[in-house]
Structure formats: C-alpha cells, structure tokens
Design a protein around this motif. Sequence first.
Motif, PDB file in Angstrom:
ATOM      1  N   PRO A  13       0.820  -1.213   0.000  1.00 56.16           N
ATOM      2  CA  PRO A  13       0.000   0.000   0.000  1.00 56.16           C
ATOM      3  C   PRO A  13       0.857   1.268   0.000  1.00 56.16           C
ATOM      4  O   PRO A  13       2.014   1.239   0.418  1.00 56.16           O
ATOM      5  N   ASP A  14       0.263   2.358  -0.461  1.00 53.46           N
ATOM      6  CA  ASP A  14       0.981   3.609  -0.613  1.00 53.46           C
ATOM      7  C   ASP A  14       0.990   4.389   0.709  1.00 53.46           C
ATOM      8  O   ASP A  14       0.201   5.307   0.906  1.00 53.46           O
ATOM      9  N   VAL A  15       1.865   3.992   1.619  1.00 52.67           N
ATOM     10  CA  VAL A  15       1.929   4.607   2.949  1.00 52.67           C
ATOM     11  C   VAL A  15       3.391   4.799   3.346  1.00 52.67           C
ATOM     12  O   VAL A  15       4.235   3.980   3.007  1.00 52.67           O
ATOM     13  N   ALA A  16       3.668   5.887   4.065  1.00 51.50           N
ATOM     14  CA  ALA A  16       5.025   6.136   4.556  1.00 51.50           C
ATOM     15  C   ALA A  16       5.073   5.939   6.070  1.00 51.50           C
ATOM     16  O   ALA A  16       4.039   5.992   6.741  1.00 51.50           O
ATOM     17  N   ASN A  17       6.269   5.713   6.583  1.00 45.91           N
ATOM     18  CA  ASN A  17       6.515   5.650   8.028  1.00 45.91           C
ATOM     19  C   ASN A  17       5.712   4.588   8.779  1.00 45.91           C
ATOM     20  O   ASN A  17       5.212   4.831   9.878  1.00 45.91           O
ATOM     21  N   VAL A  18       5.582   3.419   8.162  1.00 45.99           N
ATOM     22  CA  VAL A  18       4.846   2.331   8.797  1.00 45.99           C
ATOM     23  C   VAL A  18       5.704   1.692   9.898  1.00 45.99           C
ATOM     24  O   VAL A  18       6.882   1.421   9.680  1.00 45.99           O
ATOM     25  N   SER A  73      -5.331   4.949   0.993  1.00 46.59           N
ATOM     26  CA  SER A  73      -4.997   4.564   2.355  1.00 46.59           C
ATOM     27  C   SER A  73      -5.468   5.665   3.295  1.00 46.59           C
ATOM     28  O   SER A  73      -5.557   6.814   2.912  1.00 46.59           O
ATOM     29  N   GLU A  74      -5.767   5.282   4.522  1.00 44.58           N
ATOM     30  CA  GLU A  74      -6.223   6.257   5.497  1.00 44.58           C
ATOM     31  C   GLU A  74      -5.818   5.827   6.905  1.00 44.58           C
ATOM     32  O   GLU A  74      -5.842   4.649   7.224  1.00 44.58           O
ATOM     33  N   LEU A  75      -5.438   6.808   7.724  1.00 49.45           N
ATOM     34  CA  LEU A  75      -5.050   6.490   9.098  1.00 49.45           C
ATOM     35  C   LEU A  75      -6.188   6.797  10.063  1.00 49.45           C
ATOM     36  O   LEU A  75      -6.791   7.865   9.992  1.00 49.45           O
ATOM     37  N   TYR A  76      -6.473   5.876  10.972  1.00 56.17           N
ATOM     38  CA  TYR A  76      -7.490   6.092  11.993  1.00 56.17           C
ATOM     39  C   TYR A  76      -6.841   6.098  13.369  1.00 56.17           C
ATOM     40  O   TYR A  76      -5.997   5.242  13.670  1.00 56.17           O
ATOM     41  N   ASP A  77      -7.259   7.037  14.198  1.00 59.09           N
ATOM     42  CA  ASP A  77      -6.748   7.082  15.571  1.00 59.09           C
ATOM     43  C   ASP A  77      -7.210   5.844  16.308  1.00 59.09           C
ATOM     44  O   ASP A  77      -8.369   5.482  16.241  1.00 59.09           O
ATOM     45  N   PHE A  78      -6.278   5.206  16.998  1.00 62.74           N
ATOM     46  CA  PHE A  78      -6.676   4.068  17.810  1.00 62.74           C
ATOM     47  C   PHE A  78      -5.685   3.825  18.945  1.00 62.74           C
ATOM     48  O   PHE A  78      -4.511   3.573  18.699  1.00 62.74           O
ATOM     49  N   LYS A  79      -6.176   3.897  20.148  1.00 61.18           N
ATOM     50  CA  LYS A  79      -5.396   3.568  21.354  1.00 61.18           C
ATOM     51  C   LYS A  79      -4.013   4.229  21.353  1.00 61.18           C
ATOM     52  O   LYS A  79      -2.989   3.582  21.597  1.00 61.18           O
ATOM     53  N   GLY A  80      -3.976   5.528  21.034  1.00 58.11           N
ATOM     54  CA  GLY A  80      -2.706   6.246  21.070  1.00 58.11           C
ATOM     55  C   GLY A  80      -1.833   6.030  19.856  1.00 58.11           C
ATOM     56  O   GLY A  80      -0.692   6.470  19.807  1.00 58.11           O
ATOM     57  N   GLY A  81      -2.348   5.329  18.850  1.00 58.16           N
ATOM     58  CA  GLY A  81      -1.603   5.126  17.608  1.00 58.16           C
ATOM     59  C   GLY A  81      -2.546   5.261  16.422  1.00 58.16           C
ATOM     60  O   GLY A  81      -3.603   5.884  16.554  1.00 58.16           O
ATOM     61  N   TYR A  82      -2.149   4.697  15.287  1.00 59.19           N
ATOM     62  CA  TYR A  82      -2.980   4.810  14.090  1.00 59.19           C
ATOM     63  C   TYR A  82      -3.072   3.467  13.378  1.00 59.19           C
ATOM     64  O   TYR A  82      -2.081   2.770  13.231  1.00 59.19           O
ATOM     65  N   ILE A  83      -4.280   3.146  12.935  1.00 61.36           N
ATOM     66  CA  ILE A  83      -4.454   1.951  12.121  1.00 61.36           C
ATOM     67  C   ILE A  83      -4.684   2.407  10.698  1.00 61.36           C
ATOM     68  O   ILE A  83      -5.441   3.341  10.451  1.00 61.36           O
ATOM     69  N   CYS A  84      -3.998   1.771   9.764  1.00 62.65           N
ATOM     70  CA  CYS A  84      -4.145   2.139   8.372  1.00 62.65           C
ATOM     71  C   CYS A  84      -5.057   1.160   7.660  1.00 62.65           C
ATOM     72  O   CYS A  84      -4.789  -0.040   7.602  1.00 62.65           O
ATOM     73  N   ASP A  85      -6.155   1.724   7.160  1.00 60.91           N
ATOM     74  CA  ASP A  85      -7.084   0.949   6.353  1.00 60.91           C
ATOM     75  C   ASP A  85      -6.622   1.124   4.916  1.00 60.91           C
ATOM     76  O   ASP A  85      -6.528   2.237   4.431  1.00 60.91           O
TER      77      ASP A  85
END
Length: 320
Positions: free
Chosen positions: A95-100, A231-243
């Motif tokens: 997926p097209d995401v940086a800094n994973v 791609s999209e980042l969702y806030d979760f438990k102090g971090g981010y989940i990427c859908d």
Amino acid sequence: MSKIKGLIKRQISNQYIVMDLDTKTEYNSLASGKLRYVRVDEKSSFNVPYGRGTKREQKTMQISPKVGDIVDLELIEDQAMIENIRPRKNDLIRPDVANVDQVLLVFSATRPEFSFNLLDKFLVILNEQNLDIILLVSKIDLVDEQDLETLKTKLNYYEEKTNLEIYYVNSKQRVGFDILEHIFKDKITVLAGQTGVGKSTLLNALIPELSIKTQEISEALGRGKHTTRHSELYDFKGGYICDTPGFSRVEINIFEKEDLKLYYKDFVELSYDCKFSSCNHINEPGCAVKEALENGEIPRERYDNYLLFFEEILKKKDRF
Ligand code: ZN
C-alpha cells in the motif's frame, strides 16, 4: 502565517487531511509547488544522490506527500499548505503509505483455511521490507477446540523461532481484544491479509464509530459511498491503524535467489553452523538447516515452501 508539524492521515485526489501533532486539529491541505525535488534514475527508478555519475538518464522529480508523512504545514490566510515533507522512515508503494511501524497480518483460522504457504510468503515479503510483523488469527469461534489447538501448536514454531507475536481473536464477540489493544500505542499499524479473512470486521469491531465517521467525511467532501481506494489512518489507542487496499496481490519481488534465505530468521540463526557461508540450504554438504529439518526441528511444510519460493525466483529471472 503560522507553522505546524503535522501527520497526513488521508488523501483525496490533491487534498490532504493533515493533523496538527500538538493540538490534534485537522486541516484540509494542499501541497505547495515548492516541495523538494529529487533526482530519479530513469532506468531503475531508485533515488540517487546528487553528483554521482551514472550513464543512465536522470531526471528531476517532485516528491508527492502521502499518507503517513510527517509534514511542515503553513497556514496562509485560510488555506493550509504542505511546505515540506520530513525524511521517511520507510516508504511503501503497495500500500501507498510512509513511516509504517508494523504490519498486522490477519489470517483466519478457517474460511478461508489457514494457509502456511501464504504465511511464509507474507513473512518473506514483510521481512524484506524490514517491517515488524504481528500475526492475528481471526474467526477462532468457527473451528473446534482441537483444530484450534493443532493450529496453535504449529504456530508455536513461529513464535519461538522467528519471534513472531501471535494473537487469537473472534472479532464478532470481541474475544481476545483486551490483550490486543496495547500493540497499537504510538505506532502506525497497517492491516494485511487476503480477502475474506475478516479485516473489515476486525477494524469495525476495534473502532465501532468507524463506519459512521467515514460516511461523514465522504459527505463533507461531497462524495457518495466510502471506498478504500486510498490509504487512510485512523486514531486508535494512542496510535494509528491504516485501512488500505494494498497487500492484496502478494508476490515475492526478490530478484536474486541467494537473498531469499536472509528473510528466514530461523534459517539465519542455524546458518552459522553451515559448512559454507554461502549455503542456500538446498543440497550443499554440511548444511545445518537440512540437518535441523531431518531432525524434525523445522516444519517440513515451511522448508518445502522455501524450496517453492526459491524455484519461483529462478523462473522469474529466466524471463529477463
Ligand atoms: Zn545450509
């Protein structure tokens, strides 16, 4: 004019949703025309440093911001502009995401059946990209106790010999969620896995307000139905989940067959005892990996998958 350090959480065509890392305020931003330019090697398309002589043609290209980027934002009147992209820790294309930070590999205990071939393949691909991996086994309610125990026993090998962290969940009843949630803190986590393993069910169970939220965003931007094309980042438990729609096509992109063994942590550990340092663990004499296999210390299936991938790389190379 004020300056902000932000994180790109979502992209819709030329617009970026950037979150101020201090205040958590989100800005609908555009990319400035003066973003830094890099030289790109036309033939290999890898970035090369300035000044290094090469016969291949070079051209200058602009770096585009992407989800996961840490950027410097400027507010000019009412418009937020991305003025700079901070150096990336890593940069995935699909997926097209940086800094994973890590990949949550989702596999179902059944429907579709757990595939060790696919697990081994994913591990090679993700290890090659130098990503931390966590395995999540879903749908544990759909297999009987004994089958689940058999699966767990087989997976024990991966926990012990490849340091793979494994969680077992039933998303519908949120079984196993309590011990899972801490893994997301301070991290960008990307979900991966084949279709049908329950990635959406898991995501919606973890973040129940997600389906409502995505609908609102789509409406605000004048879009109809939400699609995971980006791609999209969702806030979760102090971090981010990427859908993300990425990782749907899994293919080993290693070009040299000799490199494959480097992405098997268990083999690497044993290889110090191989007679030849260049040992590929196929049919070389004095091979410690083959010896471990004969002694039943490596699952036969895992080794057979290694041979299959080795052949795959060989065949691919023949085509060039
Ligand atoms: Zn060997």
